[in-house]
Design a protein around this motif. Sequence first.
Motif, PDB file in Angstrom:
ATOM      1  N   LYS A   1       0.828  -1.208   0.000  1.00 30.79           N
ATOM      2  CA  LYS A   1       0.000   0.000   0.000  1.00 30.79           C
ATOM      3  C   LYS A   1       0.863   1.260   0.000  1.00 30.79           C
ATOM      4  O   LYS A   1       0.575   2.223  -0.732  1.00 30.79           O
TER       5      LYS A   1
ATOM      6  N   GLN B   1       1.204   4.178  -2.959  1.00 33.66           N
ATOM      7  CA  GLN B   1       0.931   5.569  -2.619  1.00 33.66           C
ATOM      8  C   GLN B   1       2.144   6.446  -2.929  1.00 33.66           C
ATOM      9  O   GLN B   1       1.999   7.609  -3.314  1.00 33.66           O
TER      10      GLN B   1
ATOM     11  N   TYR C   1      -7.862   3.466   0.154  1.00 30.32           N
ATOM     12  CA  TYR C   1      -6.805   3.138  -0.811  1.00 30.32           C
ATOM     13  C   TYR C   1      -6.494   1.650  -0.671  1.00 30.32           C
ATOM     14  O   TYR C   1      -5.742   1.231   0.212  1.00 30.32           O
ATOM     15  N   GLU C   2      -7.088   0.851  -1.538  1.00 36.09           N
ATOM     16  CA  GLU C   2      -6.928  -0.598  -1.450  1.00 36.09           C
ATOM     17  C   GLU C   2      -6.018  -1.114  -2.566  1.00 36.09           C
ATOM     18  O   GLU C   2      -6.083  -0.645  -3.708  1.00 36.09           O
ATOM     19  N   VAL C   3      -5.193  -2.104  -2.231  1.00 39.55           N
ATOM     20  CA  VAL C   3      -4.264  -2.676  -3.213  1.00 39.55           C
ATOM     21  C   VAL C   3      -4.369  -4.205  -3.273  1.00 39.55           C
ATOM     22  O   VAL C   3      -3.576  -4.853  -3.936  1.00 39.55           O
ATOM     23  N   HIS C   4      -5.374  -4.752  -2.595  1.00 42.11           N
ATOM     24  CA  HIS C   4      -5.495  -6.217  -2.519  1.00 42.11           C
ATOM     25  C   HIS C   4      -5.700  -6.848  -3.891  1.00 42.11           C
ATOM     26  O   HIS C   4      -5.291  -7.994  -4.126  1.00 42.11           O
TER      27      HIS C   4
END
Length: 218
Positions: free
Chosen positions: A83, A87, A144-147
């Motif tokens: 994450k 960012q 803010y998701e990155v999965h």
Amino acid sequence: MVKLTMIARVTDGLPLAEGLDDGRDIQDADFYKQQAKSLFKNLSMGQIEVSRMSVETGPYIFHYNIEGRVCYLTMCDRSYPKKLAFQYLEDLKNEFERVNGSQIETAARPYAFIKFDTFIQKTKKLYQDTRTQRNITKLNDELYEVHQIMTRNVQEVLGVGEKLDQVSQMSSRLTSESRIYADKARDLNRQALIRKWAPVAIVVGVVILLFWAKNKIW
């Protein structure tokens, strides 16, 4: 920790900027930079269609984000939070577009925006320590998701490009060999015609010469 940062144009893989101090604290820095450039090449050739991806390589992992015509890439330790890495790339993207957006398409030489290194170094320092309150807040940001960002192995990703390159090289080699064969065939035909008609030409030449000599004498 953030180890490498590189920015390139997607349409042709042209490197636009990078962190000048990057790689000094890791072994084989040139090897990993070459891998990054290979990723840019594959992206420019359309061999990788995913706009955001994490690519594992040795003890590190590449994270890249494509926005518009530009690919923003960083290499971090595997333990570094995904994450934060994305960012970090988002911050680079926002500033790079603001400062250089109108010149990206017309850039003609590698590292045309090398002065962007100043912002890279300043921003990288903010992301190095994951325990700061600033970064903890970013890690807890649920918006803010990155999965869903895919993670693949570098050999798997670059292997696709290598196979296509091999096919392209084989095709070029076959085309070159075909041209050589065609040239040799023309040469053989020319030689055959010379062998066939050379005696006739010699005889005709001798007859003409004798006829001319006879007329001269008489």
